[in-house]
Enzyme design. Structure first.
Site, PDB file in Angstrom:
ATOM      1  N   HIS A  17       0.867  -1.195   0.000  1.00  0.00           N
ATOM      2  CA  HIS A  17       0.000   0.000   0.000  1.00  0.00           C
ATOM      3  C   HIS A  17       0.895   1.234   0.000  1.00  0.00           C
ATOM      4  O   HIS A  17       1.494   1.578   1.019  1.00  0.00           O
ATOM      5  CB  HIS A  17      -0.898   0.009   1.256  1.00  0.00           C
ATOM      6  CG  HIS A  17      -1.864   1.142   1.292  1.00  0.00           C
ATOM      7  ND1 HIS A  17      -3.199   0.972   1.579  1.00  0.00           N
ATOM      8  CD2 HIS A  17      -1.716   2.480   1.087  1.00  0.00           C
ATOM      9  CE1 HIS A  17      -3.815   2.136   1.556  1.00  0.00           C
ATOM     10  NE2 HIS A  17      -2.924   3.083   1.259  1.00  0.00           N
ATOM     11  N   HIS A  19       1.454   5.418  -1.838  1.00  0.00           N
ATOM     12  CA  HIS A  19       1.034   6.527  -2.704  1.00  0.00           C
ATOM     13  C   HIS A  19       2.285   7.107  -3.354  1.00  0.00           C
ATOM     14  O   HIS A  19       3.156   7.615  -2.648  1.00  0.00           O
ATOM     15  CB  HIS A  19       0.314   7.609  -1.891  1.00  0.00           C
ATOM     16  CG  HIS A  19      -0.916   7.096  -1.214  1.00  0.00           C
ATOM     17  ND1 HIS A  19      -2.166   7.161  -1.791  1.00  0.00           N
ATOM     18  CD2 HIS A  19      -1.084   6.451  -0.025  1.00  0.00           C
ATOM     19  CE1 HIS A  19      -3.058   6.598  -0.977  1.00  0.00           C
ATOM     20  NE2 HIS A  19      -2.423   6.154   0.102  1.00  0.00           N
ATOM     21  N   LYS A 103      -9.786  -0.384  -5.209  1.00  0.00           N
ATOM     22  CA  LYS A 103      -9.746   0.324  -3.941  1.00  0.00           C
ATOM     23  C   LYS A 103     -11.073   1.020  -3.672  1.00  0.00           C
ATOM     24  O   LYS A 103     -11.557   1.799  -4.503  1.00  0.00           O
ATOM     25  CB  LYS A 103      -8.605   1.357  -3.978  1.00  0.00           C
ATOM     26  CG  LYS A 103      -8.455   2.199  -2.719  1.00  0.00           C
ATOM     27  CD  LYS A 103      -7.866   1.407  -1.572  1.00  0.00           C
ATOM     28  CE  LYS A 103      -7.867   2.189  -0.269  1.00  0.00           C
ATOM     29  NZ  LYS A 103      -6.716   3.066  -0.113  1.00  0.00           N
ATOM     30  N   HIS A 140     -10.456   1.410   2.311  1.00  0.00           N
ATOM     31  CA  HIS A 140     -10.213   2.437   3.336  1.00  0.00           C
ATOM     32  C   HIS A 140     -11.415   2.348   4.276  1.00  0.00           C
ATOM     33  O   HIS A 140     -12.504   2.814   3.951  1.00  0.00           O
ATOM     34  CB  HIS A 140     -10.096   3.841   2.721  1.00  0.00           C
ATOM     35  CG  HIS A 140      -9.779   4.875   3.753  1.00  0.00           C
ATOM     36  ND1 HIS A 140      -8.560   5.509   3.841  1.00  0.00           N
ATOM     37  CD2 HIS A 140     -10.513   5.350   4.791  1.00  0.00           C
ATOM     38  CE1 HIS A 140      -8.557   6.336   4.872  1.00  0.00           C
ATOM     39  NE2 HIS A 140      -9.742   6.263   5.466  1.00  0.00           N
ATOM     40  N   HIS A 178      -4.396  -0.176   6.286  1.00  0.00           N
ATOM     41  CA  HIS A 178      -3.839   0.666   7.366  1.00  0.00           C
ATOM     42  C   HIS A 178      -4.701   0.654   8.634  1.00  0.00           C
ATOM     43  O   HIS A 178      -5.218   1.674   9.060  1.00  0.00           O
ATOM     44  CB  HIS A 178      -3.602   2.098   6.887  1.00  0.00           C
ATOM     45  CG  HIS A 178      -4.663   2.679   5.988  1.00  0.00           C
ATOM     46  ND1 HIS A 178      -5.988   2.721   6.327  1.00  0.00           N
ATOM     47  CD2 HIS A 178      -4.569   3.226   4.761  1.00  0.00           C
ATOM     48  CE1 HIS A 178      -6.659   3.285   5.343  1.00  0.00           C
ATOM     49  NE2 HIS A 178      -5.829   3.598   4.381  1.00  0.00           N
ATOM     50  N   ASP A 251       1.413   2.818   3.462  1.00  0.00           N
ATOM     51  CA  ASP A 251       0.571   4.007   3.262  1.00  0.00           C
ATOM     52  C   ASP A 251       1.424   5.274   3.215  1.00  0.00           C
ATOM     53  O   ASP A 251       0.960   6.360   3.567  1.00  0.00           O
ATOM     54  CB  ASP A 251      -0.516   4.133   4.346  1.00  0.00           C
ATOM     55  CG  ASP A 251      -1.630   5.086   3.922  1.00  0.00           C
ATOM     56  OD1 ASP A 251      -1.820   5.289   2.715  1.00  0.00           O
ATOM     57  OD2 ASP A 251      -2.315   5.636   4.812  1.00  0.00           O
TER      58      ASP A 251
HETATM   59  O1  DOR Z   1      -3.268   9.766   5.614  1.00  0.00           O
HETATM   60  C1  DOR Z   1      -3.603   9.353   4.512  1.00  0.00           C
HETATM   61  N1  DOR Z   1      -3.061   9.851   3.384  1.00  0.00           N
HETATM   62  N2  DOR Z   1      -4.540   8.407   4.437  1.00  0.00           N
HETATM   63  C2  DOR Z   1      -5.052   8.032   3.272  1.00  0.00           C
HETATM   64  O2  DOR Z   1      -5.927   7.206   3.282  1.00  0.00           O
HETATM   65  C3  DOR Z   1      -4.618   8.652   1.995  1.00  0.00           C
HETATM   66  C4  DOR Z   1      -3.280   9.229   2.117  1.00  0.00           C
HETATM   67  C5  DOR Z   1      -2.943  10.177   0.974  1.00  0.00           C
HETATM   68  O3  DOR Z   1      -3.252   9.856  -0.175  1.00  0.00           O
HETATM   69  O4  DOR Z   1      -2.342  11.223   1.227  1.00  0.00           O
HETATM   70 ZN    ZN Z   2      -3.385   5.047   1.520  1.00  0.00          ZN
END
Ligand code: DOR
Ligand code: ZN
Length: 372
Positions: A17, A19, A103, A140, A178, A251
């Site tokens: 997971h 980004h 997702k 989520h 998460h 995450d």
């Molecule tokens: O804290 C977070 N940031 N939780 C998420 O679910 C998404 C992530 C983000 O994309 O910045």
């Molecule tokens: Zn995430």
């Protein structure tokens, strides 16, 4: 006499997971993600989100442009579910071979979730197709209702939605992402095979006191929000238990300093990809369970996603090193977790940054925080 330096070897880990964002953030985010992870499951919450196979294919191409020719890193893509996701899209996602999960973001639950799902029940026909085509559902898991306290939103989501989804679609493979509560640990521990959870390094290392005691520290603000220490303790027990239902998902989410240290609202997300496995190693070491790190980091996620485990290894050594105060992301600067502090574990073999390639990593070009 000095104690001998401790080290451990584990199979190359994967991050289930992450980004990576897009555009001029990709150089730095891909460099960190691919430093020692074999694979990473890349979240689809771009602006606009990745809602079809063509967008996922194009994004994969942009990510791969930042990989060195000799890189053995594979980005695994995901699809963003909306109220409009069609059966055809799902089938073609499965056929693509590079989309490994869909997702579910409840609309408004977190960063870039505005285009997410407004009615989970209306998505049940889609879950049925996912179950039939063996497409994992990544969730989520937080309700978005104003009247539900932000610290209770994960537990309420489990009661209201997850328990029904699991019962209704027994063969659907599900990841509750998460997780942050002992309620989630209990639910996942009792759910059958095929219902798993990722756990981040920051939810294992910190609790809400770290974020709120004394002065509010934006670096720790993420969603789901950090909970009280008893929940943190339950997460540590879960990941060090050897239960394959819990596996690694950082995450890690890059937000520029100006978006987090902002009087009009702090962006949600913690950046850990610069030192992810080293942060997890601290957690496992603290409770004397380093022998359980490999299963959590390198076996259980691959098994869940029905992919082969990586073949080669990385080595972690107990050796101090310093995290820069700021990292470069495109034109922006980012404050990572542990900014300006020391780490206890270091990857000493199997990482890109241990070789000459460190030269082009942003970790080699630290920027100091201005005084004050
Ligand atoms: O804290 C977070 N940031 N939780 C998420 O679910 C998404 C992530 C983000 O994309 O910045
Ligand atoms: Zn995430």
């Amino acid at each position: 006499m000095n104690a001998p330096m401790r080290s451990i070897k584990i199979k190359r880990p994967d991050d289930w997971h992450i980004h990576l964002r897009d555009g001029d953030y990709l150089a730095a985010s891909v460099a960190d993600a691919s430093n020692y992870f074999g694979r990473a499951l890349v979240m689809p919450n771009l602006v606009p989100p990745i809602v079809d196979v063509a967008a996922a294919r194009a994004y994969k191409g942009r990510i791969e442009q930042h990989l060195r020719k000799d890189s053995c890193f594979t980005p695994l893509l995901t699809l963003y579910l909306t109220d409009e996701t069609s059966q055809d899209t799902l089938v073609s996602a499965k056929q693509s071979g590079f989309i490994h999960a869909c997702k579910l973001y409840p609309a408004g639950a977190t960063t870039h979730s505005e285009g997410g799902v407004n009615s989970i029940d209306a998505l049940f026909p889609i879950f049925e197709t996912m179950e039939k085509h063996a497409m994992p559902l990544s969730i989520h898991g937080e309700v978005t209702d104003d009247d539900i306290d932000i610290f209770d939103r994960e537990a309420v989501f489990i009661d209201r939605y997850l328990s029904r989804i699991v019962t209704r679609f027994p063969a659907l493979r599900i990841v509750l992402e998460h997780i942050t509560t002992r309620d989630a640990v209990a639910f996942i521990s009792e759910a059958g095979d095929g219902v798993c959870a990722t756990v981040t390094a920051h939810h294992l290392l910190y609790n809400r006191n770290d974020m709120l005691d004394g002065r509010m520290k934006p670096v720790y603000f993420c969603l789901p929000i950090l909970k009280r220490s008893t929940h943190q303790q339950a997460l540590v027990e879960a990941v060090t238990s050897g239960n394959p239902a819990f596996f690694l998902g950082t995450d890690s989410a890059p937000h520029p300093r100006q978006a987090k240290e902002n009087a009009c609202g702090c962006a949600a997300g913690a950046y850990t990809a610069h030192a992810a496995i080293e942060l997890y190693a601290e957690v496992f070491d603290k409770v004397d369970c380093l022998d359980k790190l490999e299963g959590f980091a390198s076996h259980f996620g691959a098994d869940f996603y029905q992919l082969p485990r990586n073949q080669d290894q990385i080595e972690l050594t107990e050796e101090s090193w310093q995290i820069p105060a700021l990292l470069n992301f495109g034109q922006d600067r980012l404050v990572p977790i542990r900014a300006g502090e020391k780490m206890r574990w270091r990857v000493t073999s199997g990482a890109r940054s241990s070789a000459a390639a460190m030269k082009d990593s942003h970790l080699s070009k630290p920027h100091e925080l201005p005084a004050g």
